[in-house]
Write an enzyme that holds these catalytic residues in place. Structure first.
Site, short mmCIF file in Angstrom:
data_model
loop_
_atom_site.label_atom_id
_atom_site.label_comp_id
_atom_site.label_asym_id
_atom_site.label_seq_id
_atom_site.Cartn_x
_atom_site.Cartn_y
_atom_site.Cartn_z
N HIS A 31 28.93 -3.37 5.75
CA HIS A 31 30.06 -4.52 6.06
C HIS A 31 28.63 -5.95 6.26
O HIS A 31 29.67 -6.63 6.10
CB HIS A 31 30.30 -4.34 7.10
N GLU A 49 1.97 -4.44 2.70
CA GLU A 49 0.66 -4.74 2.81
C GLU A 49 0.22 -3.61 1.60
O GLU A 49 -1.07 -4.29 1.48
CB GLU A 49 -0.12 -4.28 4.28
N LYS A 89 -4.39 -15.58 9.89
CA LYS A 89 -5.75 -15.18 11.06
C LYS A 89 -6.32 -15.96 11.15
O LYS A 89 -6.22 -16.30 12.88
CB LYS A 89 -5.83 -13.53 11.04
O1 PA5 Z 1 -1.82 -2.13 8.72
C1 PA5 Z 1 -3.10 -3.10 9.09
O2 PA5 Z 1 -3.87 -2.73 8.76
C2 PA5 Z 1 -2.16 -4.27 9.97
O3 PA5 Z 1 -0.89 -4.36 10.10
C3 PA5 Z 1 -3.17 -3.75 11.22
O4 PA5 Z 1 -2.43 -3.21 12.11
C4 PA5 Z 1 -2.10 -5.47 12.13
O5 PA5 Z 1 -3.03 -6.10 11.89
C5 PA5 Z 1 -3.40 -5.41 13.47
O6 PA5 Z 1 -4.41 -5.06 13.82
P1 PA5 Z 1 -5.96 -4.35 14.85
O7 PA5 Z 1 -4.77 -2.67 15.74
O8 PA5 Z 1 -6.84 -4.03 15.11
O9 PA5 Z 1 -5.56 -5.66 16.14
#
Ligand code: PA5
Length: 466
Positions: free
Chosen positions: A321, A292, A435
């Site tokens: 393996h 990310e 989303k």
């Molecule tokens: O790193 C990030 O920003 C995402 O992985 C969020 O943690 C994830 O989408 C969950 O979001 P939230 O904490 O708003 O529910």
């Protein structure tokens, strides 16, 4: 203390075409120093919230106060969260408590069983509801973690568990929920206020994937007996190690090797391969952090770059393996990062048996830790023999301190990589479309434009069904 061993990523071991040379490192050094300066300047200006977490006594104190309140009465802790609101919790628990933790008796564990539900798989959720519900719910605590408070997966699980608690406990349900969310705004924040839950903060300036050392990761860890002071002390020590040796610290070295491997040696795939089941979920945490943060279409000047090394996880010895055939004879496009443990929390000795079976005598009386170490060196050697570079992060022991060091090291390396690649490592614009499309498909108001676009994908075109 954790240490980085990088000889097997050099040209001396895997050759010029695939290994990092001293000349490569010297050439990168001015840019690496600039990158370090830039990250430091962002930290000093208070723009990188994650860097304040190792020494943030306030969060640890808030967490401990709630742990004092709930630990003695909680037999099951269910964490509801996804992505950055779950992967750190899973990784800490796996690294710092025994694999059989949930199977121990309440007395032996000393803390609650822990279930981190980071998916909406209906069978998994249903099984967990049944399992924890069987005990009544008096000993159940639900920790719902969501920074935005609107993530579909977490919100739906939360509604399910809230309903279950209400059914079983009536008006008392609210004292069985702790909400970890934005402290000032958001849907979950509003519900928590209205229902009257205890709350912990997801710091506004800390992105989900950098939040494990905030109350997001600390609460479930402390509830399950993990020493969060030591975890934070380890992170703070790594922070100090990095700060006191600009350009010469393990973070700069690791970032340099990863950057050179990616951009100059044709290695866009970065494998993390722990030789420890306990450390394996840390590889999941790393995958999110890396993917990310570094997978970006445009750089900070707006140029399309489509950049980002692909993070892969593998487990030693299991994947010897399974994956190593590909890693040795497939495309030479990988840099492997081994995680190695010198002293495991437990050891097991092979019995002194089969003295007359030539194929097995070498195993007699040996410790499994010795076999595991030998297999790691064997894989390192086998990769090098095919000119495949690797580095090793060595843990003396898997302790809260060393895990804290590792977490801060990788967060900082990610920041450095962001600087070197000239991208914003702290946003995740590409996650948004999925989303929104989910909201549209589920009929949430205000997403009609996406609903029209997504329509063709909702019907199976039978011409392409084989
Ligand atoms: O790193 C990030 O920003 C995402 O992985 C969020 O943690 C994830 O989408 C969950 O979001 P939230 O904490 O708003 O529910």
């Amino acid at each position: 203390m954790i240490q980085l061993y990088w000889k097997n990523a050099t040209d001396k071991v895997v050759g010029d075409a695939h290994g990092v040379s001293q000349a490569d490192l010297d050439e990168l050094k001015p840019r690496m120093c600039q990158a370090h300066e830039a990250v430091k300047a962002q930290i000093d200006a208070g723009r990188l919230g994650y860097a304040a977490l190792p020494t943030h006594a306030g969060y640890a104190a808030q967490v401990k106060a709630l742990v004092d309140k709930y630990r003695s009465t909680t037999t099951d802790l269910v964490v509801l969260g996804i992505g950055g609101s779950a992967l750190g919790n899973i990784a800490l628990q796996a690294a710092l408590n025994p694999a059989i933790y949930n199977l121990l008796s309440d007395a032996r564990r000393g803390g609650p069983r822990l279930f981190v539900l980071d998916n909406v798989d209906p069978a998994m959720v249903s099984d967990t509801l049944k399992l924890v519900g069987r005990r009544g719910a008096r000993g159940l605590l639900v920790n719902v973690i969501s920074k935005s408070g609107e993530t579909a997966e977490t919100a739906s699980q939360f509604m399910i568990f809230r309903e279950m608690l209400k059914k079983k406990l009536g008006d008392d349900f609210a004292s069985h929920i702790v909400a970890t969310t934005d402290t000032e705004k958001g849907t979950l924040h509003e519900i928590a206020i209205a229902d009257g839950y205890d709350m912990l903060a997801v710091p506004g300036d800390v992105g989900g994937r950098f939040s494990v050392l905030s109350p997001v990761g600390l609460f479930s860890a402390a509830m399950c007996g993990i020493d969060i002071d030591e975890l934070l002390a380890g992170a703070a020590e790594m922070q100090e190690r990095i700060a006191t040796a600009p350009c010469m610290n393990p973070a700069c070295r690791l970032a340099a090797i990863k950057y050179i491997a990616t951009t100059a040696k044709g290695k866009p795939t970065h494998v993390m391969m722990p030789y420890s089941n306990r450390l394996y979920p840390l590889a999941d945490w790393y995958r999110q952090l890396w993917a990310e943060s570094l997978g970006k279409r445009v750089d900070r000047d707006g140029n399309e770059v489509f950049t980002g090394p692909t993070p892969i996880k593998a487990l030693g010895t299991t994947d010897q393996h399974s994956q190593v055939q590909l890693y040795r004879e497939g495309p030479n496009d990988k840099l492997t990062v081994f995680l190695e443990v010198k002293k495991h929390p437990k050891d097991v000795r092979v019995p002194d048996d089969f003295a007359d079976v030539p194929g097995l005598t070498y195993l007699r009386k040996t410790k499994l830790s010795k076999l595991l170490s030998a297999e790691k060196v064997a894989t390192e050697y086998a990769l090098a023999a095919s000119n495949r570079p690797s580095v090793t992060i060595r843990f003396d022991e898997i302790m809260p301190h060393s895990v804290g060091e590792f977490i801060y090291l990788y967060e900082f390396v990610t920041s450095l990589m962001g600087e070197l690649l000239n991208i914003d490592a702290y946003d995740q614009p590409a996650v948004e479309l999925g989303k929104k499309a989910t909201f549209a498909l589920m009929g949430r108001e205000g997403y009609d434009d996406v609903a029209a676009d997504i329509k063709p994908f909702t019907r199976v075109d039978r011409n392409y069904l084989s």
